[in-house]
Design a protein around this motif. Sequence first.
Motif, PDB file in Angstrom:
ATOM      1  N   SER A 180       0.956  -1.205  -0.011  1.00 25.38           N
ATOM      2  CA  SER A 180      -0.003   0.013   0.102  1.00 25.38           C
ATOM      3  C   SER A 180       0.810   1.340   0.032  1.00 25.38           C
ATOM      4  O   SER A 180       0.259   2.285  -0.450  1.00 25.38           O
TER       5      SER A 180
ATOM      6  N   THR B 228      -7.405  -1.900   8.527  1.00 27.39           N
ATOM      7  CA  THR B 228      -5.905  -2.410   8.620  1.00 27.39           C
ATOM      8  C   THR B 228      -5.764  -2.390  10.082  1.00 27.39           C
ATOM      9  O   THR B 228      -4.968  -3.257  10.463  1.00 27.39           O
TER      10      THR B 228
ATOM     11  N   VAL C  34      -2.629   3.814   6.289  1.00 25.16           N
ATOM     12  CA  VAL C  34      -2.460   2.231   6.449  1.00 25.16           C
ATOM     13  C   VAL C  34      -1.257   2.071   7.226  1.00 25.16           C
ATOM     14  O   VAL C  34      -1.332   1.118   8.153  1.00 25.16           O
TER      15      VAL C  34
END
Length: 491
Positions: free
Chosen positions: A33, A137, A449
């Motif tokens: 990510s 997450t 994240v």
Amino acid sequence: MAPDLPHFLFQMTSLRISPDLLLYIYCGLIVLSVVPFGLVDILPQTLILILICLLGGLAVVLYGPPERGQWVFGTALAIFSLMALWILFQTVEIPVTRSDDLVWAKARTMAAAAKTISVEPADTLAALLQIALPAVTFLTGLIVADRSKDDQAMLRFLASAAGILAMYGLYQFLFLPDTLLGETKKAYQESLTATFVNRNTNATFFGLGLLMQLTLLFDSFLVKTDKASAELQSNATLPRLYYCFISLATFAALMLTQSRAGVFLTAFAILVYTPFLASQWLRIFPNSFVRLGSRWLRVAVVIAAACLGTGFFLLFASKAMLRANIQGLEDARFCIWPDVVRATYNNWLFGTGFGTFRTVFSGYRDFRCGIFNIFDRAHNTYLEGFLTLGVIFPVVALLVLAALLFIFWRGYRNRRRNRHYAVLGLAATILVWGHALVDFSIQIPGFSVFYAAFLSGVVCVCYKHTLKPAASKNAALHKYNNDEIELELIY
């Protein structure tokens, strides 16, 4: 097919999948990510969200909710559900016309637009991903890290990932200065940006990575006790060299970002963190240097360690300090903040709709701030959140901050050998939340994240189960050197 469904679920729950495998897959998704420009496009955002949700669902089916910090899991899930419902409420057409902002009320009347709280309902629905990604997450991280036998495994993986990306950023900056991940670099050509577009986001990312790396470097020296075997000491040499190397690489990358707030907030976080590391060292190894019997002498050593660490850090921050001296407070973000406050005053109750800052701010922008810059962010996460979400945002932000501080306090109070991880969480929160005052690093999905995964790892360390005292002191010492029990269970 229906009768086979319970049998399938039973087979799923009886699978023997290693928790460490799920943890490594999770960490791989976190790194993935960060790489594609900080996950700023909606397609990779959706893909990462789907994969993390699938991983989290599999972990829940196999292992159930986390055992450590169950109230943290429940509170995070409740807050995410509340925010999601509020954002959906902003996109629903309501029979009563809003009157807190007359400008947009008249615009809706003229355009015969839908009577929704959000001025751009489609943008608000799309922006829901920016809330869902860090929330899912964090929840998934609590599950997979809770089942791992190694509390620091996730943090080691994230610290190593930050170091590798720092080395890639240095290579790109030195040998391919006009490119960014193979594409032509259009902004911040004088600064190192690694995989992110914005140098301030890079600075926050590398600052967080540096804090983790320094912590792991400190841990690599904790095995050096008077009773430790020579084998343990020799095995610690390679980790020390490794964390020292990636710390230096991350430090160099952070300096080359030339981010004023990023560099100085990292220095401040280190200033807060270093005294606790020094006091932790003196508590575990009171005779490592000299016999410090005086309390004031111990305090002097702690203060000296903090000053030396921060001074060494600022010694290499010449480029960021030069930018600060030249520009001072002459920055466009400071000019637009009064306009953002004015817009917030007109929309303080329900907000203008999450993700609608660019649309709304254009009607409040002062021409004296110039016409060349395009502001799609407020460069202040708190102001932008208040403007777009309304009064619920400061309430939720304070609730989240209070929960984090309580977790860190509990971890510092209950842990012994690893109590500095609670202070690591505090230092990282000072860095990230402080930078949100003057920039939008936490609003970049890739970094949010990464930070959420970091917090889930710290929470699991703070809520580690305390083992029963060992039968003998020698057995306890062996477990202590292998980081299996707390220090006070030995001495």
